[in-house]
Scaffold this motif. Sequence first.
Motif, mmCIF file in Angstrom:
data_model
loop_
_atom_site.group_PDB
_atom_site.id
_atom_site.type_symbol
_atom_site.label_atom_id
_atom_site.label_comp_id
_atom_site.label_asym_id
_atom_site.label_seq_id
_atom_site.Cartn_x
_atom_site.Cartn_y
_atom_site.Cartn_z
ATOM 1 N N VAL A 60 52.267 50.937 58.693
ATOM 2 C CA VAL A 60 52.109 51.927 59.749
ATOM 3 C C VAL A 60 53.429 52.654 59.937
ATOM 4 O O VAL A 60 54.493 52.026 59.968
ATOM 5 N N LEU A 61 53.369 53.969 60.037
ATOM 6 C CA LEU A 61 54.528 54.775 60.400
ATOM 7 C C LEU A 61 54.335 55.244 61.831
ATOM 8 O O LEU A 61 53.280 55.780 62.172
ATOM 9 N N TYR A 62 55.343 54.997 62.662
ATOM 10 C CA TYR A 62 55.206 55.360 64.073
ATOM 11 C C TYR A 62 56.366 56.260 64.491
ATOM 12 O O TYR A 62 57.470 56.187 63.949
ATOM 13 N N PRO A 63 56.153 57.112 65.505
ATOM 14 C CA PRO A 63 57.150 58.122 65.893
ATOM 15 C C PRO A 63 58.117 57.632 66.961
ATOM 16 O O PRO A 63 58.162 58.146 68.069
ATOM 17 N N GLY A 64 58.910 56.611 66.639
ATOM 18 C CA GLY A 64 59.909 56.139 67.587
ATOM 19 C C GLY A 64 59.419 54.962 68.393
ATOM 20 O O GLY A 64 58.279 54.921 68.828
ATOM 21 N N GLU A 65 60.299 53.976 68.609
ATOM 22 C CA GLU A 65 59.912 52.756 69.288
ATOM 23 C C GLU A 65 59.476 52.997 70.732
ATOM 24 O O GLU A 65 58.643 52.270 71.264
ATOM 25 N N ASP A 66 60.049 54.003 71.393
ATOM 26 C CA ASP A 66 59.708 54.250 72.791
ATOM 27 C C ASP A 66 58.898 55.540 72.937
ATOM 28 O O ASP A 66 58.953 56.223 73.949
ATOM 29 N N SER A 67 58.121 55.849 71.913
ATOM 30 C CA SER A 67 57.279 57.039 71.963
ATOM 31 C C SER A 67 56.281 56.945 73.116
ATOM 32 O O SER A 67 55.704 55.897 73.384
ATOM 33 N N THR A 68 56.092 58.064 73.803
ATOM 34 C CA THR A 68 55.114 58.114 74.885
ATOM 35 C C THR A 68 53.800 58.730 74.428
ATOM 36 O O THR A 68 52.922 58.997 75.240
ATOM 37 N N CYS A 69 53.666 58.908 73.117
ATOM 38 C CA CYS A 69 52.443 59.501 72.577
ATOM 39 C C CYS A 69 51.265 58.547 72.787
ATOM 40 O O CYS A 69 51.280 57.403 72.326
ATOM 41 N N GLY A 70 50.234 59.025 73.490
ATOM 42 C CA GLY A 70 49.060 58.193 73.734
ATOM 43 C C GLY A 70 48.378 57.779 72.453
ATOM 44 O O GLY A 70 47.845 56.670 72.357
ATOM 45 N N CYS A 71 48.396 58.645 71.437
ATOM 46 C CA CYS A 71 47.732 58.313 70.178
ATOM 47 C C CYS A 71 48.430 57.161 69.466
ATOM 48 O O CYS A 71 47.805 56.448 68.685
ATOM 49 N N TRP A 72 49.727 56.939 69.720
ATOM 50 C CA TRP A 72 50.416 55.785 69.147
ATOM 51 C C TRP A 72 50.184 54.532 69.981
ATOM 52 O O TRP A 72 49.897 53.466 69.435
ATOM 53 N N THR A 73 50.287 54.613 71.279
ATOM 54 C CA THR A 73 50.173 53.423 72.111
ATOM 55 C C THR A 73 48.787 52.789 72.006
ATOM 56 O O THR A 73 48.667 51.564 71.939
ATOM 57 N N VAL A 74 47.737 53.591 71.970
ATOM 58 C CA VAL A 74 46.384 53.053 71.806
ATOM 59 C C VAL A 74 46.234 52.422 70.434
ATOM 60 O O VAL A 74 45.713 51.307 70.285
ATOM 61 N N PHE A 75 46.686 53.131 69.411
ATOM 62 C CA PHE A 75 46.592 52.640 68.040
ATOM 63 C C PHE A 75 47.397 51.346 67.877
ATOM 64 O O PHE A 75 46.936 50.384 67.253
ATOM 65 N N ARG A 76 48.595 51.303 68.463
ATOM 66 C CA ARG A 76 49.453 50.111 68.389
ATOM 67 C C ARG A 76 48.751 48.894 68.976
ATOM 68 O O ARG A 76 48.759 47.811 68.388
ATOM 69 N N ASP A 77 48.133 49.066 70.126
ATOM 70 C CA ASP A 77 47.441 47.942 70.767
ATOM 71 C C ASP A 77 46.280 47.440 69.909
ATOM 72 O O ASP A 77 46.053 46.233 69.791
ATOM 73 N N ASN A 78 45.551 48.357 69.309
ATOM 74 C CA ASN A 78 44.435 47.969 68.436
ATOM 75 C C ASN A 78 44.940 47.240 67.191
ATOM 76 O O ASN A 78 44.319 46.267 66.732
ATOM 77 N N LEU A 79 46.062 47.698 66.635
ATOM 78 C CA LEU A 79 46.633 47.047 65.453
ATOM 79 C C LEU A 79 47.126 45.635 65.775
ATOM 80 O O LEU A 79 46.951 44.715 64.982
ATOM 81 N N ASN A 80 47.751 45.482 66.944
ATOM 82 C CA ASN A 80 48.201 44.147 67.358
ATOM 83 C C ASN A 80 47.029 43.177 67.429
ATOM 84 O O ASN A 80 47.118 42.037 66.954
ATOM 85 N N GLN A 81 45.931 43.623 67.993
ATOM 86 C CA GLN A 81 44.765 42.760 68.122
ATOM 87 C C GLN A 81 44.148 42.468 66.764
ATOM 88 O O GLN A 81 43.743 41.332 66.479
ATOM 89 N N TYR A 82 44.111 43.472 65.898
ATOM 90 C CA TYR A 82 43.566 43.290 64.554
ATOM 91 C C TYR A 82 44.374 42.254 63.779
ATOM 92 O O TYR A 82 43.818 41.379 63.110
ATOM 93 N N ALA A 83 45.703 42.337 63.852
ATOM 94 C CA ALA A 83 46.562 41.387 63.146
ATOM 95 C C ALA A 83 46.311 39.966 63.634
ATOM 96 O O ALA A 83 46.246 39.025 62.838
ATOM 97 N N LYS A 84 46.169 39.785 64.941
ATOM 98 C CA LYS A 84 45.934 38.454 65.505
ATOM 99 C C LYS A 84 44.593 37.879 65.077
ATOM 100 O O LYS A 84 44.466 36.693 64.795
ATOM 101 N N ASP A 85 43.583 38.734 65.030
ATOM 102 C CA ASP A 85 42.216 38.266 64.791
ATOM 103 C C ASP A 85 41.894 38.034 63.322
ATOM 104 O O ASP A 85 40.894 37.376 63.006
ATOM 105 N N ASN A 86 42.700 38.577 62.406
ATOM 106 C CA ASN A 86 42.319 38.580 60.995
ATOM 107 C C ASN A 86 43.330 37.936 60.053
ATOM 108 O O ASN A 86 43.213 38.089 58.832
ATOM 109 N N GLU A 87 44.309 37.213 60.559
ATOM 110 C CA GLU A 87 45.322 36.558 59.728
ATOM 111 C C GLU A 87 46.027 37.556 58.814
ATOM 112 O O GLU A 87 46.504 37.204 57.738
#
Length: 358
Positions: A60-87
């Motif tokens: 994943v390429l993201y636009p800065g660690e403290d980006s306020t872009c909603g499209c990143w924060t939503v996507f980031r949360d979904n990716l975190n959950q995906y990683a946890k659920d799928n090894e």
Amino acid sequence: MKKKILCTLPLILCLLSCQNNQNSERTLLTYGSLIDDGITYINKSELNIMMLDEENFILVLYPGEDSTCGCWTVFRDNLNQYAKDNERIIYAINSFLLMGNSDDSYGLTLPTDRPSLAVMENGSLKQEWVYNARDTQKFFTSSTYLEEHLNEYTISPKLIYIDEELLNEYVNVSPMDDFNVLYTWKSCSDCTYCLPNAVFPFIETHNSFKKLYVIDLEVEGLLLEDGVKNRENENYLNFLNEYGLTATGNQTFGYDRGFVPTFQHYEKGVLKDADTYFNDAISLVGEKYIVTRTFFTEERINNLNYLNNFTGTKVLEGLEIEESDLNITSNSVSWKKEAAAQYHNPLLEAFLSTYLLG
């Protein structure tokens, strides 16, 4: 001060664009994890090593660690959950770190105001998705849609990272019927040779390969003390003895002071077989260079059940090595990895065939 990035498109317009290779053949991911809590953030150097090792991974390429872009924060949360659920491991890197020399970007699109996701295969870009306003936003905003499509393009990894706590669980607390583990160091040159040159090719050519658990010992509390390697660290030595990597800990399968990479096979919590890759000592005996210390001795060989039907060279102790196959300096003699692999790869493949093919 970190620069904040504002999303230039409303969330509803953060849409999917699929670029590059449209091949529907799925990519077998190299590593998974049972110990990561979500996204694994990496730097440019770490990415370069993964690409040189020709690993297969989700990036994943993201636009800065403290980006306020909603499209990143939503996507980031979904990716975190995906990683946890799928090894699975989701690697992420700040897109700004890859800007500059085009050779450093590996063909990736580098959006500065929105995230993107790519599947990297064998050291190159295979598939890429970038937010834009042409297709569908489901990939980036729906956790269900994300999981379905990542599973459509990728295959679950067979090398799964665990830690000391899980190793204890699988071996001692609730012993598994059939458990195989690989011990490594992240900076071990023998390990970094073994994986891409022996283990990865074997996995790629055997669809029935089962899970091989991997534990990196080069972590704080084991090999590392305040970030510095210490082979004499009491915790590290106790660990090697407890899990039978040393001759003190297990007279049958333990090797000298304990080395990596070592592969072990357990049945119901009992160590039943092992293989130590490389880590041979070469000495000048008279006018010949001889293997004088190795895991594969005449004494041990009858206890290695995976070699019962093996027709290659089983005993490496006493083997004469041609001078052209050695690295010789005024202070040391070592076996060139490519030459040693001619003997060690078949031995390791016998272990993997015996215990890791379904």
